[in-house]
Structures are given as C-alpha cells and as structure tokens.
Design a protein around this motif. Structure first.
Motif, PDB file in Angstrom:
ATOM      1  N   ILE A 173       0.699  -1.283   0.192  1.00 56.62           N
ATOM      2  CA  ILE A 173      -0.395  -0.005   0.119  1.00 56.62           C
ATOM      3  C   ILE A 173       0.767   1.194   0.409  1.00 56.62           C
ATOM      4  O   ILE A 173       0.786   2.277  -0.501  1.00 56.62           O
ATOM      5  N   GLN A 174       1.606   1.224   0.616  1.00 56.41           N
ATOM      6  CA  GLN A 174       3.199   2.725   1.267  1.00 56.41           C
ATOM      7  C   GLN A 174       2.232   3.980   1.580  1.00 56.41           C
ATOM      8  O   GLN A 174       2.306   4.157   2.896  1.00 56.41           O
ATOM      9  N   ASP A 175       1.362   4.647   1.224  1.00 55.14           N
ATOM     10  CA  ASP A 175       0.501   5.798   1.532  1.00 55.14           C
ATOM     11  C   ASP A 175      -0.833   6.038   0.142  1.00 55.14           C
ATOM     12  O   ASP A 175      -0.682   5.810  -0.701  1.00 55.14           O
ATOM     13  N   PHE A 176      -1.457   6.647   1.212  1.00 59.05           N
ATOM     14  CA  PHE A 176      -3.003   6.783   0.166  1.00 59.05           C
ATOM     15  C   PHE A 176      -2.857   8.203  -0.491  1.00 59.05           C
ATOM     16  O   PHE A 176      -3.941   8.371  -0.879  1.00 59.05           O
ATOM     17  N   ASP A 177      -2.006   9.162   0.394  1.00 64.78           N
ATOM     18  CA  ASP A 177      -2.382  10.241  -0.366  1.00 64.78           C
ATOM     19  C   ASP A 177      -1.447   9.929  -1.764  1.00 64.78           C
ATOM     20  O   ASP A 177      -0.506   9.790  -2.466  1.00 64.78           O
ATOM     21  N   LEU A 178      -2.218  10.699  -2.986  1.00 60.93           N
ATOM     22  CA  LEU A 178      -2.269  11.067  -4.342  1.00 60.93           C
ATOM     23  C   LEU A 178      -0.418  11.913  -4.489  1.00 60.93           C
ATOM     24  O   LEU A 178       0.208  11.198  -5.874  1.00 60.93           O
ATOM     25  N   GLN A 188      -2.925   4.173  -6.684  1.00 57.38           N
ATOM     26  CA  GLN A 188      -3.890   3.044  -6.529  1.00 57.38           C
ATOM     27  C   GLN A 188      -4.417   3.773  -4.924  1.00 57.38           C
ATOM     28  O   GLN A 188      -4.360   4.548  -4.302  1.00 57.38           O
ATOM     29  N   SER A 189      -5.859   3.458  -6.029  1.00 59.26           N
ATOM     30  CA  SER A 189      -6.682   4.247  -4.793  1.00 59.26           C
ATOM     31  C   SER A 189      -7.648   3.074  -3.791  1.00 59.26           C
ATOM     32  O   SER A 189      -7.346   2.275  -3.253  1.00 59.26           O
ATOM     33  N   LEU A 212       3.574  -0.300   4.735  1.00 60.62           N
ATOM     34  CA  LEU A 212       3.382   0.715   4.264  1.00 60.62           C
ATOM     35  C   LEU A 212       4.470   1.488   4.628  1.00 60.62           C
ATOM     36  O   LEU A 212       5.341   0.243   5.272  1.00 60.62           O
ATOM     37  N   ILE A 213       5.175   2.573   4.384  1.00 66.13           N
ATOM     38  CA  ILE A 213       5.859   2.897   4.794  1.00 66.13           C
ATOM     39  C   ILE A 213       6.637   4.639   4.781  1.00 66.13           C
ATOM     40  O   ILE A 213       5.192   5.421   4.630  1.00 66.13           O
ATOM     41  N   SER A 223      -0.902  13.153   6.149  1.00 65.54           N
ATOM     42  CA  SER A 223      -1.096  12.168   4.812  1.00 65.54           C
ATOM     43  C   SER A 223      -0.737  10.575   6.124  1.00 65.54           C
ATOM     44  O   SER A 223      -1.714   9.887   5.580  1.00 65.54           O
ATOM     45  N   ILE A 224      -0.298  10.163   6.926  1.00 63.53           N
ATOM     46  CA  ILE A 224      -0.029   9.488   8.181  1.00 63.53           C
ATOM     47  C   ILE A 224      -1.397   8.906   8.892  1.00 63.53           C
ATOM     48  O   ILE A 224      -2.103   7.638   8.331  1.00 63.53           O
TER      49      ILE A 224
END
Length: 456
Positions: A173-178, A188-189, A212-213, A223-224
């Motif tokens: 996933i890493q992060d959901f922030d665009l 990826q949404s 997650l990173i 963003s976190i």
C-alpha cells in the motif's frame, strides 16, 4: 534524554538484519557450487523431518518502476517472459531435488516475492506451484504467502493461488496520499485496495498484510493519519510499517527522481513512525519485532507469545526451518551454516540453470563466531532480548558488546545483565543500533563508504 536528541545521536547508517552476517560482509573468498551442495545436504537431513523446509521464489518482473523500490526487478510489459522464467525455476528446483536422494521435501513455507508476482498470469502461477507440490509433501502447519500488487491482483489470481494452498497475501500500500503516490509512481485508490482485500477474504485467505512505508517523499503527518485511518477501516491482520530506505548510491536509479530535500528527515521522520504506531496500537495491533504489527488472532502474534518468531530473508515468519531454498534470479538461500545467492541478472541465471548448475554466484559459510552472534542478533530482532552462556563471553565481540552498549543503557534503551540484555520500550526504535553493537563483521570492517540506509 529527549526523543529528538536520541534520534540525532543514533540516526546512522545500519543494516536491517534479515541475516547475519549481512550481505556486504560475506567472505570475499570464492564459494563453490560443490560447497553449497554439501551445506544443503546436511541441512536437509536435519530440517526436513523435523520442521520441513522453506521456499522463496523470486519473480522479478514488473510492468512499471516504483521509484522507492530497492528490490531486484526487471521492468517490462512483455508477458512472453513468463513461461521461460517459470521453466527455469522448475529446472532449478529439480537440481535441488537431486541432492535429496529420493527423500521427498516437506514444505513448511512458500513465499512468492518480487518484483511483482502477480505480473504472472494465474494459470502460470498455478502451474509453477503445482509442479513443485507434485514432488513434495506439505506439513500440517504450512503457510503459503505471496506479494500482490493491488492494481493487478485479480480475483483469478487469488482463487488460483488459494486453490494450491495459499492462505496469506501481502499488499503493498505504502501511502494513500495521491501526491506521495505520484512521486513514487505507485498510484492506487482506496477503493481498489478495498476491492482486492475483500476479494482475498472472499477467496478464503485467513491473513492479509499491508506494507506501509514512512519517510517517503512529500509525506506529512496529515498523510500518515489519513492512511492509517483508511487502513483501520479495512482491518488487515498484519501490518509492516517500514522505514523508507533511501539508497540511490547503490544503483537504485529510480530513487533519483527525488532528493533528500523532499524526504522527511531525522526527528520529523521518526515522529511519523511514532504517530502511526500509536494509531495502530489504539486500533488493536501489537508491535511484533521491528516495524511489524499484528492482531492477536494472527499467527505472527501467536509466534511472538510462544517465542517461536523467526526472521530471515523473507522477513518475519511464524515458523523456523533450518533450510530455506531461494529459487529464481538473485534469490538468497540459507542452510543456517551457509548462505548462497543466485546470479542477479536474469540472463546469467537462466544460462547457469540451462547448463545444469545451481545458479549461485557468491556465498558465505558461517564461522563458529558467526553462528553465535547470529543467534543473539536474531533474539534481539525477534524477542527484544537475549542471553548467553558464560562460555560464549569468550567470543570477543560479544564480551566487548556490553561495553559498547553502556551508552545506550545510560540513555534508557536497554538493560544489561551479567549474561543478558533486554530492550526497553524506548529502545525498540533503536533495535538496529543495538544489533550493530553485536555485529563483529561490520565492526572489524569499519566501512569507509556508505552502504546502508539510516537506522531511524
């Protein structure tokens, strides 16, 4: 000492200790295929009937480059590479079967890593695993897992791999922030992640992990928080919350898309971790080893409770096997008494196998000191504590480690006994630093050039 001061003091380059000795400090002397075969045979005799063996299969292909990634990968949209590569993997497996002299291997663990394993079609992945299982037995406690890209892991992938025994999947996933996703080329949404997670559970997967990173370019507290809040809605069974390893100087050219000025650094980066950790713990996740979290129902948490948690080149595992065989380009195998790594280029790897060779190009036989230090570093990484027999103090590095760790003890990061050490809660953020005090190979080498990412 304040947390910010500790971070400034201990934020130095250091290994992640998926092995000891770490790869840069393996012996430079030639390590032959014949030597490796002897180590494999001996380990198989011990490991197979007792615990079984583990397999790591490296599938290196990706359709696009994620710029944060430091893995061995090959970028292509040509799916014609799939079948020839699988045929080579299976031929390499046959070379190992010959060493077992007719005794069927008992598989305790299979992990598909990459690259992007789901670059391969469901049919090809199923063909690969079925061919391996036709020559093997599966233990009663076996765990099969794979790394899936949320954008290309289809229902068909999930169902095909579950059909051949896979019950665990890990999604990057890493992060959901665009803004973060765009700079690391991993867009990826939330909706696509939810869909693939729901599909995994519907297919029968009992453990879903998210990677997650923290410390990525343009990452912020906001963003976190947003990422963790979204993760909590989906409730994966495990979470790996990694520190981003910025190492463009070792050939990771994708990381040159941004500079260190774009990265949260030192105290800011550690605060991102502490914030995420706090939110995860409030959601019911328990810290497991270094940078990993699990719900109490998960086998990783249960392994922590029973002191059976293990760490190897695949990361943390709930079970230990003495023999772990790595198949595929750049894979690393572990017989406990030796390590061996396959060729790093696909063409070199395939040529070696075609010529009938186990395709290793380097390795390291562990010395008696290596084995002792490896045990203690593993104990610290897995259990946050270790203890040793008085005779072991004759190992100079171990004896001297107590003196090297005195400063950390004064800083409240660990407690040192006559023949033991225990990491405190405050010290869990500095586990890599503590292990470095036990790392005889690195201490003697005194590296002059930068090899590793920062420990914090």
């Amino acid at each position: 000492m304040l947390q910010a001061e500790l971070i400034r003091k201990y934020n130095v380059p250091g290994p992640r200790y998926t092995s000891y000795p770490t790869v840069p400090y393996w012996d430079k002397a030639p390590f032959t295929e014949a030597q490796w075969k002897e180590h494999v045979k001996k380990a198989f005799q011990v490991s197979n009937q007792k615990d079984g063996i583990s397999l790591y299969l490296h599938l290196p292909y990706c359709e696009s480059l994620c710029t944060f990634c430091a893995c061995n990968k090959r970028i292509t949209k040509n799916h014609g590479v799939e079948l020839p590569y699988i045929e080579t993997l299976l031929q390499e497996w046959k070379l190992y079967l010959q060493l077992f002299e007719g005794e069927k291997p008992r598989i305790q663990e299979i992990h598909l890593g990459g690259g992007t394993p789901t670059f391969f079609s469901p049919e090809h992945l199923k063909q690969l695993i079925r061919s391996i299982l036709e020559t093997s037995e599966v233990t009663d406690t076996a765990e099969f897992s794979f790394e899936g890209h949320p954008k290309n892991t289809t229902k068909e992938h999930l169902e095909a791999l579950h059909e051949v025994g896979f019950t665990r999947v890990s999604f990057g996933i890493q992060d959901f922030d665009l803004k973060v996703q765009e700079i690391i080329n991993r867009v990826q949404s939330f909706e696509s992640v939810k869909e693939v997670t729901d599909n995994a559970r519907a297919a029968g997967y009992t453990s879903v992990n998210y990677d997650l990173i923290y410390g990525l370019p343009f990452q912020t507290k906001e963003s976190i928080v947003d990422t963790i809040e979204k993760v909590k809605l989906l409730k994966p069974d495990r979470i790996a919350y990694y520190s981003y390893a910025h190492v463009p100087w070792i050939g990771q050219t994708g990381q040159r898309r941004f500079t260190e000025a774009d990265l949260p650094a030192d105290e800011e980066k550690r605060l991102l971790y502490e914030l995420g950790k706090k939110m995860l713990e409030e959601a019911g996740y328990i810290e497991i080893g270094m940078d990993h979290f699990a719900l109490k129902e998960d086998s990783l948490y249960k392994a922590t409770e029973s002191k059976s948690l293990h760490r190897n080149f695949m990361g943390y595992a709930a079970n230990y096997t003495q023999l772990m065989i790595g198949l595929g380009v750049s894979s690393i195998s572990d017989s406990w008494t030796a390590f061996a790594q396959n060729h790093k280029k696909v063409e070199d790897y395939q040529q070696a196998v075609a010529e009938g060779h186990i395709p290793i190009y380097r390795g390291h036989p562990l010395t008696e000191e290596d084995l002792i230090l490896r045990k203690h570093i593993l104990d610290v990484m897995c259990h946050f504590e270790t203890s040793w027999e008085k005779e072991e103090q004759q190992v100079g590095i171990l004896f001297e480690a107590k003196e090297r760790l005195t400063e950390m003890e004064k800083d409240g990061l660990l407690e040192i006994g006559e023949t033991s050490l225990r990491v405190t809660d405050a010290g869990k953020a500095f586990v890599r630093n503590i292990c470095m005090a036990l790392d005889g190979r690195m201490l003697r080498a005194k590296p002059e050039s930068r090899i590793f990412s920062q420990t914090v």
